[in-house]
Design an enzyme around this catalytic site. Sequence first.
Site, mmCIF file in Angstrom:
data_model
loop_
_atom_site.group_PDB
_atom_site.id
_atom_site.type_symbol
_atom_site.label_atom_id
_atom_site.label_comp_id
_atom_site.label_asym_id
_atom_site.label_seq_id
_atom_site.Cartn_x
_atom_site.Cartn_y
_atom_site.Cartn_z
ATOM 1 N N GLY A 9 -11.633 -5.367 5.559
ATOM 2 C CA GLY A 9 -10.255 -6.124 5.674
ATOM 3 C C GLY A 9 -9.739 -5.871 6.845
ATOM 4 O O GLY A 9 -10.431 -5.008 7.834
ATOM 5 N N TYR A 137 2.646 -9.661 -6.857
ATOM 6 C CA TYR A 137 1.870 -8.879 -6.139
ATOM 7 C C TYR A 137 2.619 -7.591 -5.734
ATOM 8 O O TYR A 137 2.070 -6.403 -6.125
ATOM 9 C CB TYR A 137 1.657 -9.437 -4.663
ATOM 10 C CG TYR A 137 1.431 -8.634 -3.488
ATOM 11 C CD1 TYR A 137 0.242 -8.114 -3.208
ATOM 12 C CD2 TYR A 137 2.577 -8.049 -2.505
ATOM 13 C CE1 TYR A 137 -0.200 -7.179 -2.292
ATOM 14 C CE2 TYR A 137 2.271 -6.942 -1.546
ATOM 15 C CZ TYR A 137 0.813 -6.748 -1.484
ATOM 16 O OH TYR A 137 0.515 -5.878 -0.433
#
Length: 316
Positions: A9, A137
Amino acid sequence: MVWLIGNKGMLGTELSLLFVERGLDFAVSDREIDITDPVVLENFANSKLAQGKRINWVVNCAGYTDVDRAEDDVETCRRLNVDGPGYIASLAYKLHARFIHVSTDYVFGKYSKVSAFGNGEKWPYLEADATNPLGVYATSKRDGEVRVMENTPGAYVMRTSWLYGKYGKNFVTTMLRLMRERDTISVVNDQRGTPTWTYDMADAIFKMIDSIEHPRWDALPPINVPFFGIYHYTNEGDTTWFDFACAIYEKGRKLGLLAKDCEVKPCSSAEYPSKVQRPDYSVLCKDRIRNEISMIIPAWEESLEQFLKELKRCGY
Ligand SMILES: NC(=O)c1ccc[n+]([C@@H]2O[C@H](COP(=O)([O-])OP(=O)(O)OC[C@H]3O[C@@H](n4cnc5c(N)ncnc54)[C@H](OP(=O)(O)O)[C@@H]3O)[C@@H](O)[C@H]2O)c1
């Protein structure tokens, strides 16, 4: 050794390069070792043990990070941001390893702290302030923090904000692209926070690891070294997305990354359609990490300039 989870990532890539640069012994995993499967996680740890490698630290940079998509993908988001970190924490506990879990300023939603002077002035959030996440989220990240701390006493939850860097999609590279393509762009001017370069965040994580001699969570750290729980780390200072975009434009023009003019206009969040509400103010107080690790934190403007110079050097 350190086990870095989510090494492909944006933050994880930065961190793995920093670990190499600083000579740390570490192992990596990303999507191929699914964090939502505790058996797969345990098998990975056992394979390292079988090679005679002891995992002393686990760092989790993996997660579900698409804030808008999460609204329609609740189950996957929660498996990745709540269950996964919970499994990693339990495993870290079993391994007697310390665990750094990365979290976000979005655990704070609408600003509701009362000004000490009664004048409406906003104060950066402390680690101990009550959370009030907005949306799927943000709620999953808050619940993930809680799950991690329930599952191991040896956890450091490091909250950061507005990350940008070389190894993933982010606000700075999106702005540069739009500024190259368009003559005008509108950017929201009613959300205040702190941009953070992934290089600085990676450096903070490295220093956290480096500052603790005894890696086992059940060996209590001696006085004057960081002691479990939540830590805030971002660059220094605060701004709005609009002012951040203006700084990208000005510095980008100066450095020759942008060859033409583009007008950057302020707009309100209400004018910018989004599936999920963002915090109006999410500036984090960094006194704890600054005092406990004696860290000098670069100002966001300084780090942005360094990052843009790095992009220029790489021919962006
Ligand atoms: N980006 C920001 O602005 C920001 C701000 C504050 C805090 N944070 C937090 O910082 C951390 C790192 O963010 P980031 O932007 O670097 O994230 P990122 O670029 O989205 O990286 C997340 C990584 O996790 C991997 N992954 C996805 N599902 C997985 C699974 N089931 N098992 C193992 N790995 C899996 C992803 O692989 P794929 O790419 O293949 O899906 C990706 O490599 C996250 O915890 C995030 O919440 C980010």
